[in-house]
Design a protein around this motif. Structure first.
Motif, PDB file in Angstrom:
ATOM      1  N   ASN A 103      10.040  40.787  -3.814  1.00 43.94           N
ATOM      2  CA  ASN A 103      11.476  41.158  -4.289  1.00 43.94           C
ATOM      3  C   ASN A 103      11.498  43.038  -3.749  1.00 43.94           C
ATOM      4  O   ASN A 103      12.120  43.041  -4.036  1.00 43.94           O
ATOM      5  CB  ASN A 103      10.922  40.860  -5.944  1.00 43.94           C
ATOM      6  CG  ASN A 103      11.693  39.119  -6.077  1.00 43.94           C
ATOM      7  OD1 ASN A 103      12.472  39.254  -5.621  1.00 43.94           O
ATOM      8  ND2 ASN A 103      11.847  39.533  -7.540  1.00 43.94           N
TER       9      ASN A 103
ATOM     10  N   ASP B 138       7.308  49.478  -6.364  1.00 40.49           N
ATOM     11  CA  ASP B 138       8.449  49.633  -4.862  1.00 40.49           C
ATOM     12  C   ASP B 138       8.994  50.605  -5.147  1.00 40.49           C
ATOM     13  O   ASP B 138       9.201  51.403  -6.496  1.00 40.49           O
ATOM     14  CB  ASP B 138       9.340  48.021  -4.994  1.00 40.49           C
ATOM     15  CG  ASP B 138      10.433  48.006  -5.858  1.00 40.49           C
ATOM     16  OD1 ASP B 138      11.788  49.134  -5.921  1.00 40.49           O
ATOM     17  OD2 ASP B 138      10.358  47.056  -6.782  1.00 40.49           O
TER      18      ASP B 138
ATOM     19  N   HIS C 215      15.902  49.734  -4.503  1.00 36.51           N
ATOM     20  CA  HIS C 215      16.813  50.568  -5.195  1.00 36.51           C
ATOM     21  C   HIS C 215      17.039  50.515  -7.040  1.00 36.51           C
ATOM     22  O   HIS C 215      18.369  50.959  -7.256  1.00 36.51           O
ATOM     23  CB  HIS C 215      18.418  49.620  -4.815  1.00 36.51           C
ATOM     24  CG  HIS C 215      18.290  47.989  -5.115  1.00 36.51           C
ATOM     25  ND1 HIS C 215      18.024  48.124  -6.263  1.00 36.51           N
ATOM     26  CD2 HIS C 215      17.802  46.771  -4.068  1.00 36.51           C
ATOM     27  CE1 HIS C 215      17.746  46.108  -5.829  1.00 36.51           C
ATOM     28  NE2 HIS C 215      17.633  46.323  -4.790  1.00 36.51           N
TER      29      HIS C 215
ATOM     30  N   LEU D  98      18.212  38.875 -15.856  1.00 34.62           N
ATOM     31  CA  LEU D  98      16.950  39.206 -14.221  1.00 34.62           C
ATOM     32  C   LEU D  98      16.112  37.539 -14.957  1.00 34.62           C
ATOM     33  O   LEU D  98      15.848  37.637 -13.759  1.00 34.62           O
ATOM     34  CB  LEU D  98      15.594  40.451 -15.024  1.00 34.62           C
ATOM     35  CG  LEU D  98      14.705  40.945 -13.675  1.00 34.62           C
ATOM     36  CD1 LEU D  98      16.708  41.975 -13.057  1.00 34.62           C
ATOM     37  CD2 LEU D  98      14.371  42.001 -13.812  1.00 34.62           C
TER      38      LEU D  98
ATOM     39  N   SER E  28      20.515  35.510  -9.123  1.00 34.86           N
ATOM     40  CA  SER E  28      20.047  36.296  -7.972  1.00 34.86           C
ATOM     41  C   SER E  28      21.201  37.298  -7.600  1.00 34.86           C
ATOM     42  O   SER E  28      22.780  36.943  -7.529  1.00 34.86           O
ATOM     43  CB  SER E  28      19.955  35.308  -6.900  1.00 34.86           C
ATOM     44  OG  SER E  28      19.819  36.285  -5.767  1.00 34.86           O
ATOM     45  N   THR E  29      21.092  38.394  -7.182  1.00 35.58           N
ATOM     46  CA  THR E  29      22.334  39.350  -6.557  1.00 35.58           C
ATOM     47  C   THR E  29      22.023  39.112  -4.751  1.00 35.58           C
ATOM     48  O   THR E  29      22.621  39.652  -4.621  1.00 35.58           O
ATOM     49  CB  THR E  29      21.391  40.860  -6.892  1.00 35.58           C
ATOM     50  OG1 THR E  29      20.567  41.523  -6.827  1.00 35.58           O
ATOM     51  CG2 THR E  29      22.003  41.160  -8.301  1.00 35.58           C
ATOM     52  N   LYS E  30      21.139  38.130  -4.316  1.00 31.91           N
ATOM     53  CA  LYS E  30      21.280  38.538  -2.906  1.00 31.91           C
ATOM     54  C   LYS E  30      21.629  37.207  -2.534  1.00 31.91           C
ATOM     55  O   LYS E  30      21.722  36.078  -3.519  1.00 31.91           O
ATOM     56  CB  LYS E  30      19.822  38.066  -2.937  1.00 31.91           C
ATOM     57  CG  LYS E  30      18.624  38.921  -3.139  1.00 31.91           C
ATOM     58  CD  LYS E  30      17.379  38.466  -2.869  1.00 31.91           C
ATOM     59  CE  LYS E  30      16.009  39.903  -3.887  1.00 31.91           C
ATOM     60  NZ  LYS E  30      14.569  38.884  -3.805  1.00 31.91           N
TER      61      LYS E  30
ATOM     62  N   MET F 183      17.136  32.263  -4.146  1.00 29.53           N
ATOM     63  CA  MET F 183      17.449  30.842  -5.090  1.00 29.53           C
ATOM     64  C   MET F 183      17.679  31.272  -6.853  1.00 29.53           C
ATOM     65  O   MET F 183      18.343  30.959  -7.256  1.00 29.53           O
ATOM     66  CB  MET F 183      16.265  30.477  -5.299  1.00 29.53           C
ATOM     67  CG  MET F 183      16.593  28.970  -3.870  1.00 29.53           C
ATOM     68  SD  MET F 183      15.305  28.059  -3.725  1.00 29.53           S
ATOM     69  CE  MET F 183      15.243  27.245  -5.763  1.00 29.53           C
ATOM     70  N   GLY F 184      17.205  32.750  -6.875  1.00 35.62           N
ATOM     71  CA  GLY F 184      17.480  32.851  -8.678  1.00 35.62           C
ATOM     72  C   GLY F 184      16.157  32.938  -9.693  1.00 35.62           C
ATOM     73  O   GLY F 184      15.896  32.596 -10.389  1.00 35.62           O
TER      74      GLY F 184
ATOM     75  N   GLY G 262      12.717  32.786  -8.272  1.00 29.85           N
ATOM     76  CA  GLY G 262      11.242  33.841  -8.431  1.00 29.85           C
ATOM     77  C   GLY G 262      10.650  34.329  -9.753  1.00 29.85           C
ATOM     78  O   GLY G 262       9.562  34.024 -10.669  1.00 29.85           O
ATOM     79  N   LEU G 263      11.802  35.172 -10.576  1.00 28.97           N
ATOM     80  CA  LEU G 263      11.048  35.806 -11.627  1.00 28.97           C
ATOM     81  C   LEU G 263      11.094  34.346 -12.652  1.00 28.97           C
ATOM     82  O   LEU G 263       9.906  34.719 -13.506  1.00 28.97           O
ATOM     83  CB  LEU G 263      12.105  36.996 -11.901  1.00 28.97           C
ATOM     84  CG  LEU G 263      11.976  37.971 -11.071  1.00 28.97           C
ATOM     85  CD1 LEU G 263      13.686  39.240 -11.644  1.00 28.97           C
ATOM     86  CD2 LEU G 263      10.976  38.608 -11.153  1.00 28.97           C
TER      87      LEU G 263
HETATM   88  P1  ADP Z   1      15.937  36.149  -5.914  1.00 30.50           P
HETATM   89  O1  ADP Z   1      15.195  36.598  -5.779  1.00 30.50           O
HETATM   90  O2  ADP Z   1      16.070  34.460  -5.104  1.00 30.50           O
HETATM   91  O3  ADP Z   1      16.848  36.498  -6.282  1.00 30.50           O
HETATM   92  P2  ADP Z   1      14.251  36.535  -8.574  1.00 30.50           P
HETATM   93  O4  ADP Z   1      14.541  35.692  -9.610  1.00 30.50           O
HETATM   94  O5  ADP Z   1      13.302  36.686  -7.620  1.00 30.50           O
HETATM   95  O6  ADP Z   1      15.671  35.774  -6.924  1.00 30.50           O
HETATM   96  O7  ADP Z   1      15.701  37.530  -8.680  1.00 30.50           O
HETATM   97  C1  ADP Z   1      16.498  37.834  -9.379  1.00 30.50           C
HETATM   98  C2  ADP Z   1      17.118  39.392  -9.014  1.00 30.50           C
HETATM   99  O8  ADP Z   1      16.678  40.286  -9.598  1.00 30.50           O
HETATM  100  C3  ADP Z   1      17.377  39.346  -7.529  1.00 30.50           C
HETATM  101  O9  ADP Z   1      18.525  38.692  -6.928  1.00 30.50           O
HETATM  102  C4  ADP Z   1      17.609  41.709  -7.303  1.00 30.50           C
HETATM  103  O10 ADP Z   1      18.127  41.435  -7.536  1.00 30.50           O
HETATM  104  C5  ADP Z   1      16.020  41.291  -8.887  1.00 30.50           C
HETATM  105  N1  ADP Z   1      15.437  41.645  -8.815  1.00 30.50           N
HETATM  106  C6  ADP Z   1      13.978  41.181  -8.512  1.00 30.50           C
HETATM  107  N2  ADP Z   1      13.206  42.067  -7.904  1.00 30.50           N
HETATM  108  C7  ADP Z   1      13.295  43.203  -8.260  1.00 30.50           C
HETATM  109  C8  ADP Z   1      13.143  44.786  -7.471  1.00 30.50           C
HETATM  110  N3  ADP Z   1      11.740  44.849  -7.694  1.00 30.50           N
HETATM  111  N4  ADP Z   1      13.432  45.323  -7.170  1.00 30.50           N
HETATM  112  C9  ADP Z   1      15.520  45.161  -7.694  1.00 30.50           C
HETATM  113  N5  ADP Z   1      15.623  44.015  -8.640  1.00 30.50           N
HETATM  114  C10 ADP Z   1      14.733  43.158  -8.581  1.00 30.50           C
END
Ligand code: ADP
Length: 667
Positions: free
Chosen positions: A568, A600, A603, A613, A619-621, A625-626, A628-629
């Motif tokens: 991330n 990191d 942004h 979160l 997910s913002t990507k 998959m949303g 991870g966290l």
């Molecule tokens: P994914 O990475 O598949 O989108 P995650 O659960 O890992 O799913 O992350 C969810 C969202 O949290 C990401 O889409 C992102 O927008 C935000 N995010 C996670 N880690 C960071 C980070 N280090 N810096 C900025 N945004 C983050």
């Protein structure tokens, strides 16, 4: 409801309207008897008075009859002497006068010859005779009838010379040798007769009168005023030839009811009875209402207790079970009879946890019960039931503690759900790992190219050296070949490590806790992290504090957490100026917690993103998959730690997780 009291035996009870009807009927009967008694007493008194009057009247009648008989006898004696011719005129006159004198009621005594002409009279000679020289028509008839009957006879009463005076004649026919020789007539004044014969005490209580056949009064004596007509009696005097009746009329009135003491007390008693009955009735009604309410309450309470899924158990201060509800019985698989009155060890204690139970029970006896704890019960079929127990003191209405009340929750389902959840999480982690692997494998192909190309060029170089040496017919210079082969071997090892770490990462297995040193953990996956970092030209830096304590964790899960966080962080920096693309992994120990931070300079996280979160599938990507966290947080919490994030003061984000420190670092 399960209760300690023995079950009530069925009894015969008057039900329905009978419950009220019977006592009401009895009370009415009692009241009727109460009122009937004085009435009966009054009736008896009336009868008694009437009977007394009759008896007294009879007595008076006898007295009158006796008096008249005396006159009749005296007249008969005189008559006998007269008819025998024993008496001369003077003697007769004297006798008549004497009779008149001795018998007050005698108005006069006269002697008539057979032609019914007056021969002598009791009136003094020379005095005017009250009667006529000869008998008048009705008297004549009486004399004639007496003569015909040859016996004395009365004539019907008639009015005398004095006002209101009524006289009664007695005619006695005289016979000599069977021939009629005249009549003796005794005239009785009825008023005087009454005065003479009726005793004063009787006259005091009664109005006494002599009446003829037409009920007209001949003579009356009413010393105490007129009679009241309540107690009356009439009796014929039974005089031959005259119908004269004796009538008595008591001056007494009917016995009065109310002043009667008996009636008064009866009325008072009845009123008292009614009042107390009414009070009793009200009391019973109130009691019934209260009982009804209580029954309803009990029914409600019982229904509530029976429908509870929470087990309830009450114990006294000695630890004996005094109450259990059906849910508790079901939980331990025992009927209430086998639980009530039981002291520890309880039949539902699992042998393996006996020591813990005993310890806890000792605390309860000492009045230091733990308010909430988890334990296991052993059901009667041997199955272990995980339970959550809440203990509270049982306090009676006076505020005294009488024991302990426990509510027991069967948490088997909860545990099952937790386990299911854990398995689900594991599956999720596995799928997340697979997803990560998808990305990694493409990078892997790219990355393996490098060592493989290096290996290929080193081996090609080595082969060239060998070819050239063979062509020249010279031996091979080992010094030339060694570095190339070493480099090739190094590159092959590197490729192998990359592949091993991917393999280990993807392999699914049960979590296995072990003592892990953070620097070893980071080193183990650094190759994979760098693999991702290189794609985006990100520099990776690690700063692990020396002497960091170990953590007890599943290596795989922690590796995945680190990989997710670093990925991330790397992805957050892909649009940042290449000079600032720095990812730092720092590990420190603070207050018994080992804290690992992934920092990191990307942004950063907008507030609306921060709110969601950790939500799964957020997910913002574009290809995110949303998961991870969400997976990271579950994994960290599984190890008893927490995952946080904060803004990096140098721009970007700091994700950090802390885990309980275990022991001194290994190695
Ligand atoms: P994914 O990475 O598949 O989108 P995650 O659960 O890992 O799913 O992350 C969810 C969202 O949290 C990401 O889409 C992102 O927008 C935000 N995010 C996670 N880690 C960071 C980070 N280090 N810096 C900025 N945004 C983050």
């Amino acid at each position: 409801m399960t209760s300690t009291s023995p079950r009530a035996r069925p009894r015969f009870v008057l039900g329905g309207p009978w419950r009220w009807l019977l006592p009401v009927l009895l009370v009415l009967l009692f009241l009727a008897v109460l009122f009937w008694l004085p009435w009966q007493a009054r009736q008896m008194e009336t009868n008694e008075r009437q009977e007394q009057l009759i008896a007294d009247t009879l007595w008076v009648e006898q007295t009158i009859r006796f008096e008249l008989s005396r006159i009749e006898e005296a007249l008969a004696a005189l008559g006998a002497e007269l008819s025998e011719g024993k008496l001369d005129e003077a003697a007769l006159q004297a006798r008549l006068a004497q009779m008149r004198k001795l018998t007050h009621e005698l108005e006069q005594v006269r002697w008539f010859d057979p032609g019914l002409r007056l021969r002598a009279s009791s009136a003094a000679p020379g005095a005017p005779s009250p009667g006529l020289p000869s008998l008048r028509a009705p008297a004549q008839d009486a004399a004639e009838m007496a003569r015909a009957g040859r016996a004395g006879r009365y004539a019907e009463p008639y009015a005398g010379a004095a006002p209101g005076q009524r006289l009664l004649d007695y005619h006695l026919p005289l016979f000599r040798d069977g021939a009629y020789v005249g009549s003796l007539v005794a005239t009785v004044d009825l008023k005087v007769l009454l005065d003479e014969t009726v005793p004063w005490w009787f006259a005091q209580d009664n109005a006494i009168s002599l009446v003829d056949r037409d009920d007209s009064v001949l003579a009356k004596r009413a010393a105490a005023g007129p009679g009241r007509g309540v107690y009356t009696h009439k009796r014929a005097l039974d005089l031959a030839g005259a119908s004269v009746m004796l009538a008595t009329d008591s001056v007494k009135s009917e016995p009065r009811l109310l002043p009667n003491l008996l009636v008064g007390s009866v009325v008072l008693l009845a009123l008292g009875l009614m009042a107390s009955l009414l009070a009793l009735w009200r009391h019973i009604a109130r009691r019934l209402a209260a009982e009804g309410a209580l029954r309803q309450q009990m029914a409600f309470r019982t229904a509530m207790e029976n429908s509870l899924v929470t087990g309830l158990r009450a114990r006294d201060l000695e630890g004996r079970v005094t109450y259990v509800n059906p849910a508790f019985c079901e939980m331990v698989g025992l009927p209430p009879e086998e639980l009530l009155g039981k002291s520890p060890p309880m039949p539902y204690w699992a042998p393996e946890a006996m020591a813990v139970y005993q310890q806890r029970f000792a605390a309860v006896l000492a009045g230091e019960a733990t308010q909430q704890f988890e334990t296991i019960f052993q059901r009667s079929d041997g199955v272990r039931v995980p339970v959550l127990i809440f203990e509270a003191p049982l306090v009676d209405s006076d505020g005294r503690q009488t024991g302990w009340m426990s509510s027991i929750l069967d948490i088997s389902d909860l545990k099952r759900v937790e386990e299911l959840n854990r398995q689900q999480q594991e599956k999720l982690q596995a799928s997340a790992r697979l997803a990560t692997m998808g990305e990694i494998s493409s990078m892997l192909a790219h990355e393996l190219n490098q060592p493989l190309a290096a290996i290929a060029s080193y081996t090609t170089g080595a082969l060239n050296v060998l070819g050239r040496a063979r062509a020249k017919g010279q031996g091979v210079d080992a010094g030339l070949l060694q570095p190339a082969l070493e480099q090739a071997s190094l590159q092959a090892q590197r490729a192998g490590q990359i592949i091993r770490s991917v393999h280990a990462f993807v392999k699914k297995r049960e979590p296995q806790r072990q003592q892990i040193a953070v620097h070893a953990l980071v080193e183990g996956i650094l190759a994979l992290i760098e693999l991702q970092a290189r794609k985006f030209y990100v520099m990776v830096e690690t700063s692990i504090a020396p002497d960091l304590p170990c953590v007890s964790a599943d290596r795989m899960m922690l590796e995945q957490v680190l990989l997710n966080l670093t990925r991330n962080g790397i992805e957050a920096m892909q649009d940042i100026a290449p000079g600032r693309r720095l990812l730092r992994i720092a590990a420190t120990c603070e207050q018994g917690q080992v804290c690992v931070a992934v920092i990191d300079q990307g942004h950063g996280i907008a507030p609306e993103v921060a709110a969601r979160l950790f939500s799964p599938f957020f997910s913002t990507k574009a290809e995110g998959m949303g998961m991870g966290l969400s997976v990271c947080r579950s994994a960290v919490e599984f190890h008893g730690g927490s995952l946080k994030h904060a803004a990096n003061p140098d721009g970007g984000t700091i994700f950090s997780f802390s885990l309980p420190a275990q022991a001194a670092p290994l190695g």
